[in-house]
Design a protein around this motif. Structure first.
Motif, PDB file in Angstrom:
ATOM      1  N   GLY A   1       0.789  -1.231  -0.216  1.00  0.00           N
ATOM      2  CA  GLY A   1       0.008   0.092   0.143  1.00  0.00           C
ATOM      3  C   GLY A   1       0.632   1.214  -0.048  1.00  0.00           C
ATOM      4  N   ALA A   2       2.008   1.196   0.666  1.00  0.00           N
ATOM      5  CA  ALA A   2       2.823   2.369   0.716  1.00  0.00           C
ATOM      6  C   ALA A   2       3.501   2.471  -0.408  1.00  0.00           C
ATOM      7  CB  ALA A   2       3.876   2.355   1.991  1.00  0.00           C
ATOM      8  N   PHE A   3       4.058   1.360  -1.163  1.00  0.00           N
ATOM      9  CA  PHE A   3       4.727   1.634  -2.430  1.00  0.00           C
ATOM     10  C   PHE A   3       3.553   2.188  -3.245  1.00  0.00           C
ATOM     11  CE2 PHE A   3       5.246  -0.556  -6.688  1.00  0.00           C
ATOM     12  CZ  PHE A   3       6.569   0.016  -6.709  1.00  0.00           C
ATOM     13  N   PRO A  18      -4.467   6.441 -13.254  1.00  0.00           N
ATOM     14  CA  PRO A  18      -5.201   6.215 -12.331  1.00  0.00           C
ATOM     15  C   PRO A  18      -6.127   5.128 -12.089  1.00  0.00           C
ATOM     16  CG  PRO A  18      -5.352   8.463 -13.154  1.00  0.00           C
ATOM     17  CD  PRO A  18      -4.553   7.547 -14.059  1.00  0.00           C
ATOM     18  N   ASP A  19      -6.321   4.398 -13.115  1.00  0.00           N
ATOM     19  CA  ASP A  19      -7.193   2.890 -13.322  1.00  0.00           C
ATOM     20  C   ASP A  19      -6.349   2.141 -12.718  1.00  0.00           C
ATOM     21  OD1 ASP A  19      -9.633   4.342 -14.174  1.00  0.00           O
ATOM     22  OD2 ASP A  19      -9.019   3.510 -16.323  1.00  0.00           O
ATOM     23  N   ARG A  20      -4.979   1.869 -13.171  1.00  0.00           N
ATOM     24  CA  ARG A  20      -3.964   1.025 -12.568  1.00  0.00           C
ATOM     25  C   ARG A  20      -3.774   1.003 -11.175  1.00  0.00           C
ATOM     26  NH1 ARG A  20      -4.690  -2.618 -16.233  1.00  0.00           N
ATOM     27  NH2 ARG A  20      -3.455  -2.840 -18.217  1.00  0.00           N
ATOM     28  N   LEU A  21      -3.618   2.431 -10.869  1.00  0.00           N
ATOM     29  CA  LEU A  21      -3.548   2.638  -9.614  1.00  0.00           C
ATOM     30  C   LEU A  21      -4.615   2.068  -8.693  1.00  0.00           C
ATOM     31  CD1 LEU A  21      -1.268   3.719  -6.947  1.00  0.00           C
ATOM     32  CD2 LEU A  21      -2.567   5.910  -7.725  1.00  0.00           C
ATOM     33  N   GLU A  66       2.247   6.476  -8.104  1.00  0.00           N
ATOM     34  CA  GLU A  66       1.214   7.467  -8.413  1.00  0.00           C
ATOM     35  C   GLU A  66       1.649   8.279  -9.515  1.00  0.00           C
ATOM     36  OE1 GLU A  66       0.959  10.163  -4.866  1.00  0.00           O
ATOM     37  OE2 GLU A  66       2.988  10.547  -4.824  1.00  0.00           O
ATOM     38  N   ASP A  67       3.009   8.484  -9.877  1.00  0.00           N
ATOM     39  CA  ASP A  67       3.459   9.251 -11.044  1.00  0.00           C
ATOM     40  C   ASP A  67       3.594   8.344 -12.202  1.00  0.00           C
ATOM     41  OD1 ASP A  67       3.003  11.558  -9.582  1.00  0.00           O
ATOM     42  OD2 ASP A  67       5.174  11.445  -8.743  1.00  0.00           O
ATOM     43  N   SER A  68       3.837   6.874 -11.999  1.00  0.00           N
ATOM     44  CA  SER A  68       3.992   6.282 -13.179  1.00  0.00           C
ATOM     45  C   SER A  68       3.060   5.104 -13.821  1.00  0.00           C
ATOM     46  CB  SER A  68       5.398   5.242 -12.657  1.00  0.00           C
ATOM     47  OG  SER A  68       4.960   4.477 -11.440  1.00  0.00           O
ATOM     48  N   VAL A  69       1.869   5.060 -12.981  1.00  0.00           N
ATOM     49  CA  VAL A  69       0.876   4.317 -13.670  1.00  0.00           C
ATOM     50  C   VAL A  69      -0.323   5.322 -13.913  1.00  0.00           C
ATOM     51  CG1 VAL A  69       1.828   2.150 -12.844  1.00  0.00           C
ATOM     52  CG2 VAL A  69       0.030   3.379 -11.617  1.00  0.00           C
TER      53      VAL A  69
END
Length: 123
Positions: free
Chosen positions: A20-22, A33-36, A28-31
């Motif tokens: 969760g922390a990862f 919003p759907d993937r997150l 957050e900047d590399s995937v």
């Protein structure tokens, strides 16, 4: 078996916190919003079922036997297949992995059914 399920639940819960922390700070900047959101779903289900493993371990310590062991193994399989496939899907952007995710969901459902049956039957 009691210690196994208690240890597995504790390990999976700790890994869920780390994942969760990862996800919150490393992805957050590399995937997208759907993937997150998919990653968050994996973390959430992993944590729920890690806690369920702790319940299984506790119930096994009370002497409520075999059905609970089956539930525990289903929860472990569900974490590995459901959450694991979603983690890999997000981290590798490999969409076909979503096809195996439902098998983990079925393992979760079977695990909850076995847990209920085991508690109600005392075994």
């Amino acid at each position: 078996m009691t210690r196994f399920f208690l240890a597995a639940g504790s390990i999976f819960a700790g890994l869920a916190v780390a994942a969760g922390a990862f996800g919150a700070h490393g992805l957050e900047d590399s995937v997208s919003p759907d993937r997150l959101e998919t990653f968050r779903t994996a973390v959430t289900y992993q944590m729920y079922h890690a806690l369920a493993l702790l319940v299984v371990g506790w119930a096994a310590a009370q002497g409520w036997g075999g059905l609970l062991h089956g539930a525990g193994y289903c929860f472990i399989a569900g974490i590995l297949i459901f959450s694991g496939s979603l983690y890999v899907l997000v981290l590798t952007d490999t969409g076909w992995l979503g096809a195996i995710t439902p098998f983990g969901g079925v393992a979760f459902i079977v695990g909850w059914g076995l847990l209920a049956w085991g508690v109600l039957s005392g075994g």
